[in-house]
Write a protein that holds these residues in place. Sequence first.
Motif, PDB file in Angstrom:
ATOM      1  N   GLU A 176       0.859  -1.185   0.000  1.00 37.11           N
ATOM      2  CA  GLU A 176       0.000   0.000   0.000  1.00 37.11           C
ATOM      3  C   GLU A 176       0.896   1.236   0.000  1.00 37.11           C
ATOM      4  O   GLU A 176       1.566   1.519   0.987  1.00 37.11           O
ATOM      5  CB  GLU A 176      -0.908   0.013   1.234  1.00 37.11           C
ATOM      6  CG  GLU A 176      -1.881  -1.142   1.291  1.00 37.11           C
ATOM      7  CD  GLU A 176      -2.775  -1.083   2.513  1.00 37.11           C
ATOM      8  OE1 GLU A 176      -3.195   0.030   2.902  1.00 37.11           O
ATOM      9  OE2 GLU A 176      -3.049  -2.158   3.083  1.00 37.11           O
ATOM     10  N   SER A 177       0.885   1.975  -1.084  1.00 36.97           N
ATOM     11  CA  SER A 177       1.839   3.080  -1.255  1.00 36.97           C
ATOM     12  C   SER A 177       1.636   4.242  -0.293  1.00 36.97           C
ATOM     13  O   SER A 177       2.524   5.065  -0.128  1.00 36.97           O
ATOM     14  CB  SER A 177       1.795   3.593  -2.695  1.00 36.97           C
ATOM     15  OG  SER A 177       0.507   4.101  -2.990  1.00 36.97           O
ATOM     16  N   ASN A 178       0.492   4.318   0.356  1.00 37.19           N
ATOM     17  CA  ASN A 178       0.247   5.421   1.294  1.00 37.19           C
ATOM     18  C   ASN A 178       0.336   4.973   2.754  1.00 37.19           C
ATOM     19  O   ASN A 178      -0.214   5.617   3.632  1.00 37.19           O
ATOM     20  CB  ASN A 178      -1.123   6.045   1.022  1.00 37.19           C
ATOM     21  CG  ASN A 178      -2.263   5.076   1.327  1.00 37.19           C
ATOM     22  OD1 ASN A 178      -2.128   3.875   1.155  1.00 37.19           O
ATOM     23  ND2 ASN A 178      -3.390   5.599   1.780  1.00 37.19           N
ATOM     24  N   LEU A 179       1.048   3.854   3.027  1.00 37.57           N
ATOM     25  CA  LEU A 179       1.067   3.287   4.371  1.00 37.57           C
ATOM     26  C   LEU A 179       2.492   3.093   4.898  1.00 37.57           C
ATOM     27  O   LEU A 179       3.109   2.067   4.651  1.00 37.57           O
ATOM     28  CB  LEU A 179       0.334   1.938   4.382  1.00 37.57           C
ATOM     29  CG  LEU A 179       0.309   1.194   5.722  1.00 37.57           C
ATOM     30  CD1 LEU A 179      -0.497   1.962   6.761  1.00 37.57           C
ATOM     31  CD2 LEU A 179      -0.260  -0.202   5.525  1.00 37.57           C
ATOM     32  N   PRO A 180       3.025   4.069   5.627  1.00 39.14           N
ATOM     33  CA  PRO A 180       4.265   3.825   6.354  1.00 39.14           C
ATOM     34  C   PRO A 180       3.966   3.379   7.785  1.00 39.14           C
ATOM     35  O   PRO A 180       2.895   3.653   8.325  1.00 39.14           O
ATOM     36  CB  PRO A 180       4.960   5.189   6.347  1.00 39.14           C
ATOM     37  CG  PRO A 180       3.838   6.176   6.284  1.00 39.14           C
ATOM     38  CD  PRO A 180       2.694   5.488   5.567  1.00 39.14           C
ATOM     39  N   ALA A 181       4.924   2.665   8.368  1.00 36.54           N
ATOM     40  CA  ALA A 181       4.866   2.296   9.781  1.00 36.54           C
ATOM     41  C   ALA A 181       6.071   2.933  10.450  1.00 36.54           C
ATOM     42  O   ALA A 181       7.148   3.030   9.851  1.00 36.54           O
ATOM     43  CB  ALA A 181       4.904   0.783   9.937  1.00 36.54           C
ATOM     44  N   SER A 182       5.909   3.364  11.685  1.00 34.33           N
ATOM     45  CA  SER A 182       7.026   3.952  12.426  1.00 34.33           C
ATOM     46  C   SER A 182       7.026   3.390  13.838  1.00 34.33           C
ATOM     47  O   SER A 182       6.028   2.859  14.319  1.00 34.33           O
ATOM     48  CB  SER A 182       6.911   5.482  12.463  1.00 34.33           C
ATOM     49  OG  SER A 182       5.723   5.880  13.115  1.00 34.33           O
ATOM     50  N   SER A 183       8.186   3.521  14.496  1.00 34.39           N
ATOM     51  CA  SER A 183       8.297   2.980  15.852  1.00 34.39           C
ATOM     52  C   SER A 183       9.068   3.942  16.740  1.00 34.39           C
ATOM     53  O   SER A 183       9.907   4.703  16.277  1.00 34.39           O
ATOM     54  CB  SER A 183       8.993   1.623  15.832  1.00 34.39           C
ATOM     55  OG  SER A 183      10.308   1.753  15.340  1.00 34.39           O
ATOM     56  N   GLY A 184       8.758   3.850  18.027  1.00 32.50           N
ATOM     57  CA  GLY A 184       9.402   4.692  19.018  1.00 32.50           C
ATOM     58  C   GLY A 184      10.372   3.916  19.881  1.00 32.50           C
ATOM     59  O   GLY A 184      10.370   2.685  19.899  1.00 32.50           O
ATOM     60  N   SER A 185      11.203   4.634  20.591  1.00 37.88           N
ATOM     61  CA  SER A 185      12.229   4.021  21.437  1.00 37.88           C
ATOM     62  C   SER A 185      11.628   3.532  22.750  1.00 37.88           C
ATOM     63  O   SER A 185      10.414   3.409  22.887  1.00 37.88           O
ATOM     64  CB  SER A 185      13.361   5.021  21.688  1.00 37.88           C
ATOM     65  OG  SER A 185      12.860   6.132  22.411  1.00 37.88           O
ATOM     66  N   ALA A 186      12.475   3.279  23.739  1.00 38.83           N
ATOM     67  CA  ALA A 186      12.050   2.679  25.012  1.00 38.83           C
ATOM     68  C   ALA A 186      10.950   3.487  25.704  1.00 38.83           C
ATOM     69  O   ALA A 186      10.084   2.913  26.363  1.00 38.83           O
ATOM     70  CB  ALA A 186      13.251   2.514  25.937  1.00 38.83           C
ATOM     71  N   GLY A 187      10.943   4.773  25.551  1.00 39.07           N
ATOM     72  CA  GLY A 187       9.922   5.601  26.177  1.00 39.07           C
ATOM     73  C   GLY A 187       8.583   5.573  25.468  1.00 39.07           C
ATOM     74  O   GLY A 187       7.592   6.094  25.976  1.00 39.07           O
ATOM     75  N   ASP A 188       8.510   4.971  24.310  1.00 36.28           N
ATOM     76  CA  ASP A 188       7.289   4.949  23.510  1.00 36.28           C
ATOM     77  C   ASP A 188       6.772   3.519  23.327  1.00 36.28           C
ATOM     78  O   ASP A 188       5.639   3.226  23.666  1.00 36.28           O
ATOM     79  CB  ASP A 188       7.567   5.595  22.147  1.00 36.28           C
ATOM     80  CG  ASP A 188       6.320   5.771  21.307  1.00 36.28           C
ATOM     81  OD1 ASP A 188       5.814   6.894  21.240  1.00 36.28           O
ATOM     82  OD2 ASP A 188       5.855   4.778  20.712  1.00 36.28           O
ATOM     83  N   GLN A 189       7.568   2.631  22.763  1.00 36.36           N
ATOM     84  CA  GLN A 189       7.280   1.201  22.586  1.00 36.36           C
ATOM     85  C   GLN A 189       6.131   0.901  21.639  1.00 36.36           C
ATOM     86  O   GLN A 189       5.628  -0.208  21.597  1.00 36.36           O
ATOM     87  CB  GLN A 189       7.025   0.522  23.935  1.00 36.36           C
ATOM     88  CG  GLN A 189       8.186   0.643  24.893  1.00 36.36           C
ATOM     89  CD  GLN A 189       7.955  -0.052  26.217  1.00 36.36           C
ATOM     90  OE1 GLN A 189       6.911  -0.643  26.464  1.00 36.36           O
ATOM     91  NE2 GLN A 189       8.947   0.002  27.078  1.00 36.36           N
ATOM     92  N   PHE A 190       5.684   1.863  20.857  1.00 39.24           N
ATOM     93  CA  PHE A 190       4.572   1.669  19.930  1.00 39.24           C
ATOM     94  C   PHE A 190       5.046   1.542  18.493  1.00 39.24           C
ATOM     95  O   PHE A 190       6.016   2.189  18.093  1.00 39.24           O
ATOM     96  CB  PHE A 190       3.598   2.858  19.994  1.00 39.24           C
ATOM     97  CG  PHE A 190       2.579   2.736  21.076  1.00 39.24           C
ATOM     98  CD1 PHE A 190       1.314   2.247  20.806  1.00 39.24           C
ATOM     99  CD2 PHE A 190       2.886   3.125  22.375  1.00 39.24           C
ATOM    100  CE1 PHE A 190       0.367   2.144  21.808  1.00 39.24           C
ATOM    101  CE2 PHE A 190       1.944   3.026  23.380  1.00 39.24           C
ATOM    102  CZ  PHE A 190       0.674   2.534  23.095  1.00 39.24           C
ATOM    103  N   ILE A 191       4.329   0.741  17.725  1.00 40.50           N
ATOM    104  CA  ILE A 191       4.415   0.771  16.273  1.00 40.50           C
ATOM    105  C   ILE A 191       3.146   1.478  15.827  1.00 40.50           C
ATOM    106  O   ILE A 191       2.044   1.145  16.281  1.00 40.50           O
ATOM    107  CB  ILE A 191       4.477  -0.636  15.658  1.00 40.50           C
ATOM    108  CG1 ILE A 191       5.720  -1.388  16.140  1.00 40.50           C
ATOM    109  CG2 ILE A 191       4.470  -0.543  14.123  1.00 40.50           C
ATOM    110  CD1 ILE A 191       5.759  -2.848  15.719  1.00 40.50           C
TER     111      ILE A 191
END
Length: 161
Positions: free
Chosen positions: A30-45
């Motif tokens: 899906e060309s309009n779908l990036p995923a990102s992630s946070g460090s230890a203080g965030d822990q979310f994708i």
Amino acid sequence: MASLSSQTRCLHKFEDHVSTVKAITWCPHESNLPASSGSAGDQFIRFWNTQTGVCLNSINTGSQVCSLLWSKREKELLSSHGPTQNQLTLWKYPSMVKIVELLGHTSRVLFPTRSPDSCMVASAAGDETLRIWNVFETPEVAKLTTGTTCAGPFSYLNDIR
């Protein structure tokens, strides 16, 4: 120097992460779908829609996410993690159900990369090791393999699909 067109501008600013953004990867399906992630203080994708500018979904992984890698064949996402397990986790998108956790590294898994055939993944970690995993196999090949941890330099997975 060439001038920038009027189309070159920031389209969206995503501010949902609450600590350092460690990784971002575009979905090959899906060309309009990036995923990102946070460090230890965030822990979310987090998953973003670049057309609308909204967060589509997020999942708390329970640990620092160091990197992300999409499968080229299936809607699956591989995340690499820091303490406490220093694992790689394969997720089914969009449900974000864990397919498998790959254990063996003893320090943060900093970087995974796909093999040229897109079936295997090499992971590099702070424990000064490289590990090779059969992660993105076709279902027919996966049925023939066994095991889920990396005791030596190679790991072969059960039928995970």
